[in-house]
Design a protein around this motif. Structure first.
Motif, PDB file in Angstrom:
ATOM      1  N   LYS A 156      53.205  35.162  38.768  1.00 36.64           N
ATOM      2  CA  LYS A 156      52.094  34.202  38.902  1.00 36.64           C
ATOM      3  C   LYS A 156      51.030  34.381  37.803  1.00 36.64           C
ATOM      4  CE  LYS A 156      48.060  33.652  41.529  1.00 36.64           C
ATOM      5  NZ  LYS A 156      47.121  34.424  42.307  1.00 36.64           N
ATOM      6  N   TYR A 157      50.979  35.572  37.226  1.00 39.68           N
ATOM      7  CA  TYR A 157      49.884  35.862  36.288  1.00 39.68           C
ATOM      8  C   TYR A 157      50.210  35.376  34.870  1.00 39.68           C
ATOM      9  CZ  TYR A 157      47.885  38.988  39.856  1.00 39.68           C
ATOM     10  OH  TYR A 157      47.348  39.518  40.994  1.00 39.68           O
TER      11      TYR A 157
ATOM     12  N   ASN B  55      48.380  29.605  34.598  1.00 38.39           N
ATOM     13  CA  ASN B  55      47.727  29.734  35.901  1.00 38.39           C
ATOM     14  C   ASN B  55      46.346  30.356  35.811  1.00 38.39           C
ATOM     15  OD1 ASN B  55      49.938  28.703  37.127  1.00 38.39           O
ATOM     16  ND2 ASN B  55      50.814  30.657  37.712  1.00 38.39           N
TER      17      ASN B  55
ATOM     18  N   VAL C 126      42.525  29.934  35.072  1.00 38.00           N
ATOM     19  CA  VAL C 126      41.480  28.928  34.885  1.00 38.00           C
ATOM     20  C   VAL C 126      40.404  29.507  33.962  1.00 38.00           C
ATOM     21  CG1 VAL C 126      39.681  27.583  36.037  1.00 38.00           C
ATOM     22  CG2 VAL C 126      41.901  27.928  37.151  1.00 38.00           C
TER      23      VAL C 126
ATOM     24  N   ASN D  85      34.859  33.812  31.567  1.00 39.61           N
ATOM     25  CA  ASN D  85      36.006  34.581  31.066  1.00 39.61           C
ATOM     26  C   ASN D  85      36.576  34.037  29.757  1.00 39.61           C
ATOM     27  OD1 ASN D  85      37.453  32.269  31.733  1.00 39.61           O
ATOM     28  ND2 ASN D  85      38.167  33.080  33.691  1.00 39.61           N
TER      29      ASN D  85
ATOM     30  N   GLY E  42      38.760  42.390  40.878  1.00 38.29           N
ATOM     31  CA  GLY E  42      39.246  41.079  41.303  1.00 38.29           C
ATOM     32  C   GLY E  42      38.788  39.916  40.448  1.00 38.29           C
ATOM     33  N   LEU E  43      38.536  40.158  39.163  1.00 33.44           N
ATOM     34  CA  LEU E  43      38.053  39.060  38.322  1.00 33.44           C
ATOM     35  C   LEU E  43      39.075  38.591  37.291  1.00 33.44           C
ATOM     36  CD1 LEU E  43      34.303  39.959  37.706  1.00 33.44           C
ATOM     37  CD2 LEU E  43      35.285  38.376  39.361  1.00 33.44           C
ATOM     38  N   GLY E  44      40.299  39.125  37.347  1.00 32.69           N
ATOM     39  CA  GLY E  44      41.342  38.566  36.478  1.00 32.69           C
ATOM     40  C   GLY E  44      41.762  39.418  35.295  1.00 32.69           C
ATOM     41  N   LYS E  45      41.391  40.698  35.286  1.00 29.35           N
ATOM     42  CA  LYS E  45      41.781  41.553  34.149  1.00 29.35           C
ATOM     43  C   LYS E  45      43.304  41.739  34.129  1.00 29.35           C
ATOM     44  CE  LYS E  45      39.181  44.951  35.653  1.00 29.35           C
ATOM     45  NZ  LYS E  45      38.535  44.365  36.842  1.00 29.35           N
ATOM     46  N   THR E  46      43.844  42.090  35.283  1.00 32.36           N
ATOM     47  CA  THR E  46      45.297  42.300  35.353  1.00 32.36           C
ATOM     48  C   THR E  46      46.028  40.991  35.043  1.00 32.36           C
ATOM     49  OG1 THR E  46      44.865  43.912  37.069  1.00 32.36           O
ATOM     50  CG2 THR E  46      47.135  43.187  36.833  1.00 32.36           C
ATOM     51  N   HIS E  47      45.496  39.911  35.579  1.00 31.99           N
ATOM     52  CA  HIS E  47      46.111  38.598  35.347  1.00 31.99           C
ATOM     53  C   HIS E  47      46.230  38.334  33.831  1.00 31.99           C
ATOM     54  CE1 HIS E  47      46.445  34.203  36.832  1.00 31.99           C
ATOM     55  NE2 HIS E  47      46.851  34.253  35.587  1.00 31.99           N
TER      56      HIS E  47
ATOM     57  N   ILE F 218      37.546  37.060  42.836  1.00 34.54           N
ATOM     58  CA  ILE F 218      38.525  35.970  42.929  1.00 34.54           C
ATOM     59  C   ILE F 218      39.640  36.312  43.910  1.00 34.54           C
ATOM     60  CG2 ILE F 218      40.139  34.548  41.592  1.00 34.54           C
ATOM     61  CD1 ILE F 218      38.221  34.880  39.255  1.00 34.54           C
ATOM     62  N   ARG F 219      39.940  37.577  44.026  1.00 35.55           N
ATOM     63  CA  ARG F 219      40.962  37.958  45.014  1.00 35.55           C
ATOM     64  C   ARG F 219      40.478  37.575  46.413  1.00 35.55           C
ATOM     65  NH1 ARG F 219      41.466  43.154  43.872  1.00 35.55           N
ATOM     66  NH2 ARG F 219      42.811  42.774  42.098  1.00 35.55           N
TER      67      ARG F 219
ATOM     68  N   GLU G 129      40.703  33.802  46.934  1.00 34.10           N
ATOM     69  CA  GLU G 129      42.060  33.370  47.293  1.00 34.10           C
ATOM     70  C   GLU G 129      42.385  33.759  48.733  1.00 34.10           C
ATOM     71  OE1 GLU G 129      44.139  33.715  42.888  1.00 34.10           O
ATOM     72  OE2 GLU G 129      44.369  35.355  44.281  1.00 34.10           O
TER      73      GLU G 129
HETATM   74  N1  LIG Z   1      40.563  32.719  35.870  1.00 31.31           N
HETATM   75  C1  LIG Z   1      41.441  32.815  36.862  1.00 31.31           C
HETATM   76  N2  LIG Z   1      42.215  31.768  37.188  1.00 31.31           N
HETATM   77  C2  LIG Z   1      43.075  31.841  38.231  1.00 31.31           C
HETATM   78  N3  LIG Z   1      43.249  32.924  38.987  1.00 31.31           N
HETATM   79  C3  LIG Z   1      42.513  34.004  38.702  1.00 31.31           C
HETATM   80  C4  LIG Z   1      41.582  34.015  37.629  1.00 31.31           C
HETATM   81  N4  LIG Z   1      40.997  35.217  37.581  1.00 31.31           N
HETATM   82  C5  LIG Z   1      41.533  35.939  38.570  1.00 31.31           C
HETATM   83  N5  LIG Z   1      42.449  35.231  39.241  1.00 31.31           N
HETATM   84  C6  LIG Z   1      43.228  35.667  40.408  1.00 31.31           C
HETATM   85  O1  LIG Z   1      42.424  36.586  41.145  1.00 31.31           O
HETATM   86  C7  LIG Z   1      43.219  37.651  41.658  1.00 31.31           C
HETATM   87  C8  LIG Z   1      42.653  38.975  41.188  1.00 31.31           C
HETATM   88  O2  LIG Z   1      42.836  39.086  39.783  1.00 31.31           O
HETATM   89  P1  LIG Z   1      43.259  40.452  39.064  1.00 31.31           P
HETATM   90  O3  LIG Z   1      44.153  41.259  39.928  1.00 31.31           O
HETATM   91  O4  LIG Z   1      43.736  40.128  37.710  1.00 31.31           O
HETATM   92  O5  LIG Z   1      41.842  41.144  39.031  1.00 31.31           O
HETATM   93  P2  LIG Z   1      41.415  42.511  38.338  1.00 31.31           P
HETATM   94  O6  LIG Z   1      40.199  42.184  37.560  1.00 31.31           O
HETATM   95  O7  LIG Z   1      42.557  43.116  37.621  1.00 31.31           O
HETATM   96  O8  LIG Z   1      41.022  43.361  39.600  1.00 31.31           O
HETATM   97  P3  LIG Z   1      41.107  44.949  39.838  1.00 31.31           P
HETATM   98  O9  LIG Z   1      39.995  45.529  39.062  1.00 31.31           O
HETATM   99  O10 LIG Z   1      40.912  45.038  41.310  1.00 31.31           O
HETATM  100  O11 LIG Z   1      42.467  45.407  39.391  1.00 31.31           O
HETATM  101  C9  LIG Z   1      44.622  37.395  41.173  1.00 31.31           C
HETATM  102  O12 LIG Z   1      45.359  36.767  42.189  1.00 31.31           O
HETATM  103  C10 LIG Z   1      44.442  36.457  39.995  1.00 31.31           C
HETATM  104  O13 LIG Z   1      45.562  35.604  39.820  1.00 31.31           O
END
Ligand SMILES: Nc1ncnc2c1ncn2[C@@H]1O[C@H](COP(=O)(O)OP(=O)(O)OP(=O)(O)O)[C@@H](O)[C@H]1O
Length: 453
Positions: free
Chosen positions: A114-115, A119, A121, A126, A154-159, A312-313, A316
C-alpha cells in the motif's frame, strides 16, 4: 470459507473485517486466523465466531474450532503464506556471494504494497519530504545521500521510504533493496555475533543498492550497533548506494549518537514531515475510503478529519472504526453515527443533524435512492417516504419550512401539508408510525442501545 462468510454478511462488513484476515493454519485442531489488533480480535470473537464455525461445518468439519491471533504490527500488510498472489517482479538470479533471488523476493515482500507514491497524498506538511523522496527514487545514490526523514509518529515516514523502494524495484528489478527497522538491524547483529555469522550479516547489508532504515533514533546508546552501522554506512556510501533513514527527531537531537555517525547523517538532505492540515486529512480519508471501496459521504469524512488531527495512522483507524460501527449496527453513514462511533476515543462534539443525513436515512430505510425521494414522482411508494423525510427534518433540525421546501424543490406550503399528513397518520397507519419511530431512533441514535458498540 470466505465464500460462505461473504454470502452471510454485507459487502462493507466483509471488506472491513475479512479482507485483511490471514490464514495462519491449523494449530492443535483449531483453525487460527491472524487479525490486525486486539480490537479486531475481540470483535471477531464476539461477532463472527459462530459464522466461521458454521462455514467450517458447511465444508464438512464435524467439530469446528476457530481461534484468533493478533498479527505482529508489520505482518498484517505483507504477503502471507495464505496470500495466493505471487510477489511482483520476480528478480533475476544474483551473483555468487550476494543474496539469492529468493532473498531478494523476500526483501521486496517487506515493502508494504500500500505504501506507494500513488497512494501518498501530498500537502504542505510533507511536500518537501515527498519531493526529496521522488528525487532519490529517480536517481538513487546521486541526488541526496543519505536522505534523512524525520517527524512525529504516524505521519508517513515509513510510507515514503517504501514508496522509494517500490519505485526502484519497478524501474530496476535487479536492484537489491533492504528495508529494516533499527530494532531488527540490532537483533540481526546480536544473532550474527552469537552464531558466528558476521560475514553473512555484512554481506547482507553491504551488498544492497537501497538501504531503508526506520526509526534510527533507536541507535542511541547501542555502541556495538552504532559501530557496525557506521561500517555498513561507509561501505554503501562509498559505492554510491542509496541510504534512507527515518527518525522521530533530527540527527542533532539524537542523544548518545556517536559524532561520526551524526555528521554522516547530516551529509545528505534532512527533511521533516509535519502534521497534516485539515484539507490533507480529508484527502487522505477520501483516498482510503476509495481504496477500500467504501462509499461514505464527504461530510462524514470531514467530521472524522476534524476529530483526528495529529496522527495519520489514527486518522485511518478512526475511519475504520466508523465503517465497522455503521456496518455492525446496520445504520447508514451519517455524522451522528460517526460521532457516536468515535465518542469513546474523542471528546464528544456537538453534532447537528443535517437535512442530508435525514434524507439518507429515510432513503436507506425505504430502500430507494435519495434523489428519487427528492424527485417529482407522485406514486404512493415515493410520496410517503418524501413526507416522512420532511416531517423528520422539521422535527430534528432547525431548518424553516421554506428551507426544507427549497431542499426538496417545492414550496413551503407543500412541506406544511406533508407534515400535517404524517402527524395525522401517526398512531393510525402502522407503516408510517413504525417507520417514523425507527428513523427517529436512528437519527437520535446517540443514546440508543442498538448503537452502542
Ligand atoms: N501523505 C499520506 N498520504 C496517505 N497516507 C498516508 C500519508 N502519510 C501517512 N499515511 C498513512 O498513515 C499511516 C502511518 O504512516 P507511516 O507508518 O508511514 O508513519 P511513520 O511516520 O513511519 O510512523 P512511525 O514513526 O510510527 O513509524 C500509514 O498507513 C500511511 O499509509
Amino acid at each position: 470459507m470466505l465464500g460462505y462468510v461473504r454470502k452471510n454478511i454485507s459487502e462493507v462488513e466483509y471488506h472491513t473485517w475479512f479482507a485483511p484476515v490471514k490464514n495462519l493454519g491449523v494449530q492443535e485442531g483449531s483453525l487460527v486466523l491472524g487479525v490486525r489488533n486486539s480490537f479486531a480480535q475481540e470483535w471477531f470473537r464476539k461477532h463472527y465466531l459462530e459464522l466461521l464455525e458454521d462455514a467450517l461445518r458447511s465444508l464438512g468439519a464435524q467439530n469446528p474450532q476457530v481461534s484468533f491471533q493478533v498479527l505482529p504490527a508489520a505482518q498484517d500488510t505483507l504477503f502471507s503464506p495464505a496470500d495466493p498472489s505471487p510477489p511482483p517482479n520476480r528478480p533475476p538470479p544474483s551473483p555468487p556471494g550476494g543474496p539469492s533471488a529468493q532473498d531478494q523476493a523476500e526483501n521486496r515482500k517487506r515493502l508494504n504494497p500500500k505504501y506507494t507514491f500513488e497512494n501518498f497524498v501530498v500537502g504542505p506538511n510533507n511536500n518537501l519530504a515527498h519531493a526529496a523522496a521522488m528525487g532519490v527514487a529517480e536517481s538513487p545514490g546521486k541526488a541526496y545521500n543519505p536522505l534523512f526523514i524525520y517527524g512525529d509518529v504516524g505521519l508517513g515516514k515509513t510510507h515514503l521510504m517504501h514508496a522509494v523502494g517500490h519505485y526502484m524495484s519497478e524501474r530496476f528489478p535487479d536492484k537489491r533493496i533492504e528495508y529494516v527497522s533499527t530494532e531488527s538491524f540490532t537483533n540481526d547483529l546480536i544473532n550474527a555475533i552469537r552464531d558466528d555469522k558476521m560475514t553473512q550479516f555484512r554481506n547482507r547489508y553491504r551488498s544492497v543498492d537501497l538501504l531503508l532504515v526506520d526509526d534510527i533514533q533507536f541507535l542511541a546508546g547501542k555502541e556495538r550497533t552504532q559501530e557496525e552501522f557506521f561500517h555498513t554506512f561507509n561501505a554503501l556510501y562509498e559505492n554510491h548506494k542509496q541510504i534512507i533513514l527515518s527518525s522521530d527527531r533530527p540527527p542533532k537531537d539524537i542523544q548518545t549518537l556517536e559524532g561520526r555517525l551524526r555528521s554522516r547523517f547530516e551529509w545528505g538532505l534532512i527533511t521533516d514531515i509535519q502534521s497534516p492540515e485539515y484539507e490533507t486529512r480529508v484527502a487522505i480519508l477520501k483516498m482510503n475510503a476509495e481504496h477500500n471501496r467504501i462509499d461514505i459521504p464527504q461530510e462524514v469524512l470531514e467530521l472524522i478529519a476534524r476529530q483526528v488531527t495529529k496522527n495519520i495512522r489514527e486518522l485511518e483507524g478512526a475511519l475504520m472504526r466508523v465503517v465497522a460501527f455503521s456496518s455492525l449496527n446496520n445504520v447508514p453513514f451519517s455524522r451522528a453515527v460517526a460521532a457516536k462511533a468515535l465518542s469513546n476515543i474523542f471528546a464528544p462534539q456537538e453534532v447537528k443533524v443535517e437535512m442530508m443525513d435525514v434524507l439518507r436515512q429515510v432513503a436507506s430505510h425505504y430502500n430507494m435512492p435519495p434523489d428519487v425521494i427528492r424527485g417529482s414522482g407522485r406514486v404512493r411508494e415515493v410520496v410517503v417516504p418524501r413526507q416522512v423525510a420532511q416531517y423528520l427534518i422539521r422535527e430534528l433540525t432547525d431548518h424553516s419550512l421554506p428551507e426544507i421546501g427549497q431542499f426538496f424543490g417545492r414550496d413551503h406550503s407543500t412541506v406544511m401539508h406533508a407534515i400535517n399528513k404524517v402527524t395525522e397518520q401517526l398512531g393510525k397507519d402502522q407503516d408510517v408510525t413504525t417507520s417514523v419511530e425507527l428513523l427517529r431512533r436512528k437519527m437520535q441514535g446517540l443514546d440508543d442501545e442498538d448503537l452502542d458498540a
